[in-house]
Design a protein around this motif. Structure first.
Motif, PDB file in Angstrom:
ATOM      1  N   ASN A  40       0.835  -1.184   0.000  1.00  0.00           N
ATOM      2  CA  ASN A  40       0.000   0.000   0.000  1.00  0.00           C
ATOM      3  C   ASN A  40       0.874   1.240   0.000  1.00  0.00           C
ATOM      4  O   ASN A  40       1.413   1.657   1.017  1.00  0.00           O
ATOM      5  CB  ASN A  40      -0.915  -0.006   1.229  1.00  0.00           C
ATOM      6  CG  ASN A  40      -2.006   1.042   1.097  1.00  0.00           C
ATOM      7  OD1 ASN A  40      -1.807   2.071   0.449  1.00  0.00           O
ATOM      8  ND2 ASN A  40      -3.152   0.773   1.689  1.00  0.00           N
ATOM      9  N   GLU A  41       0.963   1.829  -1.177  1.00  0.00           N
ATOM     10  CA  GLU A  41       1.886   2.937  -1.337  1.00  0.00           C
ATOM     11  C   GLU A  41       1.519   4.122  -0.453  1.00  0.00           C
ATOM     12  O   GLU A  41       2.361   4.738   0.207  1.00  0.00           O
ATOM     13  CB  GLU A  41       1.913   3.360  -2.805  1.00  0.00           C
ATOM     14  CG  GLU A  41       3.019   4.330  -3.093  1.00  0.00           C
ATOM     15  CD  GLU A  41       3.164   4.636  -4.570  1.00  0.00           C
ATOM     16  OE1 GLU A  41       2.740   3.792  -5.380  1.00  0.00           O
ATOM     17  OE2 GLU A  41       3.688   5.698  -4.888  1.00  0.00           O
ATOM     18  N   LEU A  42       0.211   4.402  -0.438  1.00  0.00           N
ATOM     19  CA  LEU A  42      -0.251   5.567   0.310  1.00  0.00           C
ATOM     20  C   LEU A  42       0.030   5.392   1.799  1.00  0.00           C
ATOM     21  O   LEU A  42       0.555   6.280   2.475  1.00  0.00           O
ATOM     22  CB  LEU A  42      -1.755   5.745   0.077  1.00  0.00           C
ATOM     23  CG  LEU A  42      -2.248   7.170  -0.022  1.00  0.00           C
ATOM     24  CD1 LEU A  42      -1.540   7.886  -1.153  1.00  0.00           C
ATOM     25  CD2 LEU A  42      -3.741   7.182  -0.239  1.00  0.00           C
ATOM     26  N   ALA A  43      -0.322   4.203   2.287  1.00  0.00           N
ATOM     27  CA  ALA A  43      -0.140   3.933   3.709  1.00  0.00           C
ATOM     28  C   ALA A  43       1.333   3.991   4.091  1.00  0.00           C
ATOM     29  O   ALA A  43       1.692   4.545   5.134  1.00  0.00           O
ATOM     30  CB  ALA A  43      -0.715   2.564   4.056  1.00  0.00           C
ATOM     31  N   SER A  44       2.191   3.437   3.207  1.00  0.00           N
ATOM     32  CA  SER A  44       3.605   3.421   3.573  1.00  0.00           C
ATOM     33  C   SER A  44       4.161   4.840   3.591  1.00  0.00           C
ATOM     34  O   SER A  44       5.031   5.161   4.404  1.00  0.00           O
ATOM     35  CB  SER A  44       4.391   2.533   2.610  1.00  0.00           C
ATOM     36  OG  SER A  44       4.338   3.057   1.318  1.00  0.00           O
ATOM     37  N   GLU A  45       3.624   5.673   2.718  1.00  0.00           N
ATOM     38  CA  GLU A  45       4.072   7.066   2.728  1.00  0.00           C
ATOM     39  C   GLU A  45       3.651   7.739   4.034  1.00  0.00           C
ATOM     40  O   GLU A  45       4.395   8.507   4.633  1.00  0.00           O
ATOM     41  CB  GLU A  45       3.481   7.817   1.534  1.00  0.00           C
ATOM     42  CG  GLU A  45       4.176   9.104   1.251  1.00  0.00           C
ATOM     43  CD  GLU A  45       4.049   9.501  -0.222  1.00  0.00           C
ATOM     44  OE1 GLU A  45       4.386  10.618  -0.547  1.00  0.00           O
ATOM     45  OE2 GLU A  45       3.594   8.666  -1.026  1.00  0.00           O
ATOM     46  N   LEU A  46       2.434   7.392   4.460  1.00  0.00           N
ATOM     47  CA  LEU A  46       1.906   7.985   5.684  1.00  0.00           C
ATOM     48  C   LEU A  46       2.733   7.585   6.913  1.00  0.00           C
ATOM     49  O   LEU A  46       2.848   8.376   7.849  1.00  0.00           O
ATOM     50  CB  LEU A  46       0.447   7.579   5.882  1.00  0.00           C
ATOM     51  CG  LEU A  46      -0.530   8.232   4.894  1.00  0.00           C
ATOM     52  CD1 LEU A  46      -1.928   7.701   5.103  1.00  0.00           C
ATOM     53  CD2 LEU A  46      -0.500   9.747   5.040  1.00  0.00           C
ATOM     54  N   VAL A  47       3.271   6.372   6.904  1.00  0.00           N
ATOM     55  CA  VAL A  47       4.082   5.984   8.048  1.00  0.00           C
ATOM     56  C   VAL A  47       5.538   6.409   7.876  1.00  0.00           C
ATOM     57  O   VAL A  47       6.407   5.989   8.627  1.00  0.00           O
ATOM     58  CB  VAL A  47       4.014   4.470   8.350  1.00  0.00           C
ATOM     59  CG1 VAL A  47       2.594   4.062   8.704  1.00  0.00           C
ATOM     60  CG2 VAL A  47       4.553   3.662   7.185  1.00  0.00           C
ATOM     61  N   GLY A  48       5.800   7.202   6.867  1.00  0.00           N
ATOM     62  CA  GLY A  48       7.107   7.831   6.786  1.00  0.00           C
ATOM     63  C   GLY A  48       8.106   7.175   5.866  1.00  0.00           C
ATOM     64  O   GLY A  48       9.296   7.485   5.914  1.00  0.00           O
ATOM     65  N   VAL A  49       7.653   6.248   5.010  1.00  0.00           N
ATOM     66  CA  VAL A  49       8.579   5.657   4.042  1.00  0.00           C
ATOM     67  C   VAL A  49       8.761   6.639   2.889  1.00  0.00           C
ATOM     68  O   VAL A  49       7.777   7.158   2.361  1.00  0.00           O
ATOM     69  CB  VAL A  49       8.039   4.314   3.512  1.00  0.00           C
ATOM     70  CG1 VAL A  49       8.919   3.789   2.404  1.00  0.00           C
ATOM     71  CG2 VAL A  49       7.940   3.304   4.634  1.00  0.00           C
ATOM     72  N   ASN A  50       9.975   6.904   2.538  1.00  0.00           N
ATOM     73  CA  ASN A  50      10.255   7.796   1.418  1.00  0.00           C
ATOM     74  C   ASN A  50      10.034   7.013   0.120  1.00  0.00           C
ATOM     75  O   ASN A  50      10.957   6.455  -0.453  1.00  0.00           O
ATOM     76  CB  ASN A  50      11.690   8.292   1.525  1.00  0.00           C
ATOM     77  CG  ASN A  50      12.002   9.342   0.486  1.00  0.00           C
ATOM     78  OD1 ASN A  50      11.262   9.497  -0.493  1.00  0.00           O
ATOM     79  ND2 ASN A  50      13.079  10.072   0.679  1.00  0.00           N
ATOM     80  N   THR A  51       8.781   6.976  -0.353  1.00  0.00           N
ATOM     81  CA  THR A  51       8.447   6.113  -1.487  1.00  0.00           C
ATOM     82  C   THR A  51       9.174   6.548  -2.750  1.00  0.00           C
ATOM     83  O   THR A  51       9.557   5.712  -3.556  1.00  0.00           O
ATOM     84  CB  THR A  51       6.932   6.117  -1.759  1.00  0.00           C
ATOM     85  OG1 THR A  51       6.508   7.453  -1.944  1.00  0.00           O
ATOM     86  CG2 THR A  51       6.167   5.493  -0.619  1.00  0.00           C
ATOM     87  N   VAL A  52       9.361   7.842  -2.918  1.00  0.00           N
ATOM     88  CA  VAL A  52      10.055   8.337  -4.099  1.00  0.00           C
ATOM     89  C   VAL A  52      11.443   7.705  -4.179  1.00  0.00           C
ATOM     90  O   VAL A  52      11.827   7.118  -5.187  1.00  0.00           O
ATOM     91  CB  VAL A  52      10.184   9.873  -4.035  1.00  0.00           C
ATOM     92  CG1 VAL A  52      11.110  10.380  -5.121  1.00  0.00           C
ATOM     93  CG2 VAL A  52       8.813  10.522  -4.145  1.00  0.00           C
ATOM     94  N   ARG A  53      12.149   7.804  -3.065  1.00  0.00           N
ATOM     95  CA  ARG A  53      13.510   7.306  -3.052  1.00  0.00           C
ATOM     96  C   ARG A  53      13.537   5.784  -3.289  1.00  0.00           C
ATOM     97  O   ARG A  53      14.349   5.275  -4.052  1.00  0.00           O
ATOM     98  CB  ARG A  53      14.144   7.640  -1.715  1.00  0.00           C
ATOM     99  CG  ARG A  53      15.654   7.550  -1.763  1.00  0.00           C
ATOM    100  CD  ARG A  53      16.248   7.873  -0.417  1.00  0.00           C
ATOM    101  NE  ARG A  53      16.887   6.700   0.130  1.00  0.00           N
ATOM    102  CZ  ARG A  53      17.198   6.571   1.412  1.00  0.00           C
ATOM    103  NH1 ARG A  53      16.874   7.518   2.271  1.00  0.00           N
ATOM    104  NH2 ARG A  53      17.795   5.480   1.834  1.00  0.00           N
TER     105      ARG A  53
END
Lengths: 349, 376, 306
Positions: free
Chosen positions: A207-220
């Motif tokens: 879950n990209e959105l959720a992982s971003e919300l928990v602070g994963v730098n998805t772009v990187r």
């Protein structure tokens, strides 16, 4: 960043020992004539396919992106490394072509392979950017388009032979070489996947959105996945070019990317073990049919020509997908590839 | 774990099948034949396979080779260099063939040639025109023209016989054969004093050539050189005529197929191409070959079938003259070849390329008509 | 400059063939969310069916002779191509896609690739068909129409007309018919559609039937326009049509049409500008467009579901 990427564990050592044992066994069989050069050649190609499948798995399986232009990276790696080695082989006047394959030559080869991987990684880095904006099928089209553009470019560079292909590549790739590099690639990707960074990749897939919300730098992380995946594809391309002694634009087309994709999915999205098994099984299957079909024909007193080989191959592929929908490994790994401390957490996905 | 088991089983099964293929009889002389019979070049591979089969059947009926029957082991390379390399290894290490005849595409022959050379298994490619193929080593031969020859002959014909002063080329950007022909045509035509007004490429597998043809026709060439295979030539010719071009078309041996006229119809009239032989040629080799091929396969042979037949005959003849299956002797016999085959009197130059003349064929009223013979 | 208009006509001709394939492609995708790689092969089957039927009819009624009723002949052959394409699509759906409906989408994708490979290799290996190239008959006489210095054949006009008609019919069908409404319902929410009493499998079957029939039409018209058929003829147009559909916004019917004409015209001008890298330019345009508008030109932006 919690755990380190490169760690050596007892299990890993066992895995390496097991793999090297298999290599020795193959070498022994080859020396005694039980395994002909033909079988060794199929193993070589299977191993290269392992690198391609595992590295694509990193992008598609672990990170959940949809790349179908993987052979484009292989092309970049192949052309880069082969240009370097052929050039050096040519400008080393003392050494005739065949004598170039010596210790110094191998050092050049390894460096050239790495260079090929790095250039491919650079391209992968660039291709990673669209993945920030595009998803699923749209991303697939971008990667496909990119693969075709790479092909068009190589078709038009006369220095690397254009549609004639890059020829006269020294034959550096042999079983031991390919085996060791494949082993290192698999271990590197395995260590990445089981590190904290690997967790971040998996979270993007789930879950990209959720992982971003928990602070994963998805772009990187998405760009990292593309970069690393491309690096290993570049290495595989280089190995292949130095095995076949030719690099030709048509080898890196859409159909070949699809074949690698099939290996990843048939083996299981997000399973390194699955990719390894599928790469071997599908490569051996396609070659096995070469011998099996005429044999089968003899039994039934009909002549089954080679043109039926791919018919049966594709049919088997459909059947495997229909009856093995969980695909070979699902998301499981063989025990030796799972770090000890992971096991207690059960399924890593 | 059941799935893993099945995968392992599959692999083991394949290995054992491959190993089972090792059992062999010694009363046969095994010759490897390679061509793409699946994939997009399958139709070329099919003709090639038929050419091999016809030659081997004929020789076997006439008593075989060195007192043994010949066994043709045909393998598919899919037009893929990786598969070609595998096939070569299989034929040499597994089937233990005496010699290999193959394959169609230069890129595949180039993947196979180093393996033949390293294992000292003589090889002759029927149709790989890339000059580099035979440069791999002294065990590698070919039965066809190399790119420069046909392009040059085509240019001379266009300039001298058709009195063309301006010409345009169209070729497949992804195919070295067609690109090579067009490049050599261009160079020779300019050398003769002509002018190339357009030099256009198209993508492999394209069906629409109108963008390029519109550009070509706007440049008003006296002649268009189409260096493609017959199926593309037919479409290009049709589209060129649709766009209003009425002048002559010239091409290479890729044109030689009964399907050219079947697909191209009237559009390929006023077309000329360089070829290895003419079906009108009264020589017994040609007439026999055409008759037997038609009887066996129910269709008219194309250039690929003829060259495959020739390549096989050249190889078998060399083994016969060598008097043994010793690779070094076969190589020497091949190099000393001097034999009349379908595509003419063949001998090899020092680069193991055939020295033979080309004929020019015109398309008139849907028939191939012999025009003239050009010597190298 | 004199060739500008001719090149535009060339681009429209190419775009029409893409459009015919892309329409069926995009519709199936819109409903089932499956990139049906075998769609290009249904196109090939349509072409072969039309080819076979034409010669079979010719043997029966002496068709193809001057005086035969071209329109009837054309309609018969068209019907045959549609049936064959539709039948192939429905069969593929029943045998290969349906059992995987509840599985991850990617399983169906790989199966679709398998089906595509199987159809191609099977046709090529089958002695009755074989790998060879065949010429396609001119079902009715071809005439060249001159517009100033440019020229265009009547076939191209038919291509454009048929593509436009099919687009309108398909749009109306999806928007207003009962089946169409059911299709949209299935596409939006399968579970909810099921609860509303829609037989999902029937609707998906109908979708494949229509999509396959469209591919069959495309096969026939492509055969007429570019009279050369062979078992692998579907790969490249299928790929291009898929790209066109994505360009227009996949699942969007007018988008498929628009995307196809953009692809056709861009490819033509790219080839006219530099034929050596024309193909590459066309792909580069595609990438740029998608980077600017990730959902395709007419596609709707969907929010991420959380």
């Amino acid at each position: 960043m919690g755990k380190k990427i490169f760690f050596i564990s007892r299990r890993m050592l066992l895995f390496v020992a097991g793999a090297l044992g298999m290599l020795l066994l193959v070498l022994f069989f080859n020396a005694t004539g039980i395994f002909t050069d033909y079988i060794v050649q199929i193993i070589n190609i299977s191993l290269i396919n392992v690198i391609l499948a595992v590295s694509l798995n990193l992008i598609n399986g672990f990170t959940g992106q949809f790349s179908i232009g993987h052979m484009g990276f292989a092309a970049v790696g192949a052309y880069t490394s082969a240009t370097v080695t052929t050039l050096i082989a040519k400008v080393t006047p003392r050494l005739p072509y065949t004598e170039f394959i010596n210790i110094n030559g191998y050092i050049v080869f390894i460096l050239a392979l790495l260079l090929g991987g790095i250039v491919a990684a650079g391209i992968g880095f660039l291709i990673g950017f669209p993945s920030l904006r595009l998803k699923g099928d749209y991303l697939a089209i971008i990667t496909l388009g990119f693969g075709e553009i790479i092909r068009t470019i190589f078709n038009n560079i006369d220095y690397v032979g254009g549609p004639r292909g890059l020829l006269g590549i020294p034959k550096f790739s042999n079983l031991i070489m390919i085996f060791v590099i494949t082993l290192l690639s698999v271990i590197a990707i395995r260590n990445l996947v089981f590190s904290t960074h690997g967790r971040a990749l998996l979270s993007i897939r789930e879950n990209e959105l959720a992982s971003e919300l928990v602070g994963v730098n998805t772009v990187r992380y998405k760009i990292t996945a593309f970069t690393i995946g491309a690096f290993f594809a570049g290495i595989a391309g280089g190995l292949q070019a130095h095995l076949l002694q030719i690099a030709h634009p048509t080898q890196y087309g859409f159909l070949y990317s699809i074949l690698v994709l099939i290996m990843v999915y048939a083996g299981g999205m997000g399973s390194i073990t699955g990719s390894i098994i599928a790469a071997f099984a599908l490569t051996f299957l396609s070659e096995g049919l070469r011998t099996a079909l005429p044999g089968l024909g003899d039994l039934m007193h009909v002549k089954i020509g080679d043109e039926w080989r791919m018919v049966v191959y594709s049919l088997l592929l459909i059947i495997i997908m229909l009856f093995r929908t969980e695909v070979l490994m699902g998301m499981r790994e063989m025990k030796l590839l799972v770090p000890e401390e992971e096991e207690h957490h059960g399924q890593h996905a | 774990m059941k799935k893993k088991f099945i995968a392992v089983l599959l692999t083991v099964l394949s290995v054992s099948l491959i190993l089972a293929g090792c059992s062999q009889k010694t009363t046969e002389i095994k010759i490897g034949g390679v061509g793409p019979v699946s994939g997009e070049a399958a139709t070329f591979g099919q003709s090639t396979k038929e050419g091999y089969e016809l030659a081997v059947e004929e020789w076997n009926k006439a008593g075989g080779l060195l007192g043994n029957q010949i066994k043709l082991i045909f393998q598919d390379d899919k037009g893929d260099p990786t598969e070609a390399a595998t096939v070569w290894t299989k034929l040499i290490s597994q089937d233990k063939v005496v010699a290999i005849v193959g394959t169609v595409m230069s890129k595949c022959s180039l993947a196979g040639a180093p393996i033949s050379q390293a294992n000292k298994v003589p090889m002759i490619s029927p149709t790989s025109t890339n000059p580099k193929v035979t440069e791999v080593g002294e065990f590698i031969f070919r039965a066809c023209f190399i790119d420069p020859f046909q392009g040059t002959v085509g240019a001379k014909f266009a300039y001298e016989n058709l009195n063309a002063r301006t010409a345009a080329c169209i070729f497949d950007v992804g195919n070295d054969y067609t690109k090579g022909l067009s490049e050599f045509f261009r160079d020779k035509f300019i050398e003769l004093g002509g002018e190339i007004v357009a030099f256009e490429a198209h993508a492999t597998g394209a069906t629409d050539f109108k963008a390029q043809l519109t550009k070509i026709i706007a440049a008003k060439p006296d002649v268009i050189y189409i260096s493609d295979y017959y199926n593309d030539v037919a479409l290009i010719a049709k589209q060129a005529r649709e766009l209003g071009y009425t002048g002559p078309l010239v091409g290479g041996d890729g044109w030689d197929s009964p399907d050219l006229v079947k697909i191209g119809g009237k559009a390929v009239e006023n077309g000329y191409f360089t070829n290895h032989f003419s079906k009108d040629d009264p020589s017994p080799q040609v007439q026999e070959f055409v008759r037997k091929y038609e009887a066996k396969f129910g269709k008219t042979p194309d250039a690929l079938a003829a060259l495959a037949y020739d390549a096989m005959v050249i190889m078998l003849d060399a083994i016969k003259r060598a008097g043994s299956t010793d690779p070094e002797k076969i190589r020497a016999a091949l190099a000393a070849t001097n034999i009349q085959v379908v595509s003419g009197m063949i001998s090899f130059d020092k680069n193991r390329n055939p020295i033979k003349s080309a004929v020019i064929i015109a398309i008139k009223d849907g028939q191939q008509v012999y025009q003239t013979t050009v010597n190298p | 400059m004199s060739t500008f208009f001719q090149q535009l006509l060339n681009g429209i001709q190419l775009g029409s063939i893409y459009a015919l394939i892309a329409l069926g492609y995009t519709m199936v995708y819109g409903i089932v969310r499956l990139i049906n790689f075998a769609h290009g092969d249904f196109f090939m089957i349509g072409a072969y069916a039309a080819y076979g039927l034409y010669y079979a009819l010719g043997r029966l009624f002496g068709a193809g002779n001057p005086g035969a009723n071209y329109l009837v002949l054309f309609l018969l052959v068209l019907g045959g191509a549609m049936l064959a394409g539709g039948f192939a699509a429905v069969t593929a759906n029943r045998v290969a896609y349906k059992p995987l409906r509840d599985k991850p989408r990617l399983s169906s994708l790989i199966t679709a690739i398998g089906v595509s490979m199987f159809i191609e290799y099977f046709f090529s290996a089958l002695p009755a068909i074989g790998p060879s190239f065949r010429g396609f008959p001119e079902v009715f006489p071809k005439t060249i129409i001159k517009i100033g210095t440019a020229s265009v054949s009547n076939y191209v006009i038919i291509d454009v007309a048929v593509a436009a008609t099919l687009m309108v019919v398909l749009t109306l069908l999806v928007k207003f018919s009962k089946v169409g409404k059911a299709m949209r319902a299935v596409s939006q929410d399968k579970e909810a559609a099921k609860l509303m009493g829609i037989n999902i499998e029937t609707i998906i079957g109908v979708t494949f039937l229509i999509g396959g029939a469209f591919a069959g039409v495309a096969g026939l018209l492509s055969g007429l326009t570019y009279p050369r058929i062979f078992p692998y003829m579907g790969i490249l147009p299928g790929l291009k049509a898929f790209i066109a559909a994505v360009l227009g916004g996949i699942g969007n019917i007018p988008g498929a049409m628009l995307g196809s004409y953009i692809m056709g015209i861009a490819e033509t001008y790219a080839n006219a500008a530099n034929s050596l890298i024309g193909e590459g330019i066309a792909f580069a345009i595609l990438i740029v467009v998608l980077l600017i508008r990730p959902q395709g030109i007419l596609g709707e932006k969907t929010a991420d579901k959380i």
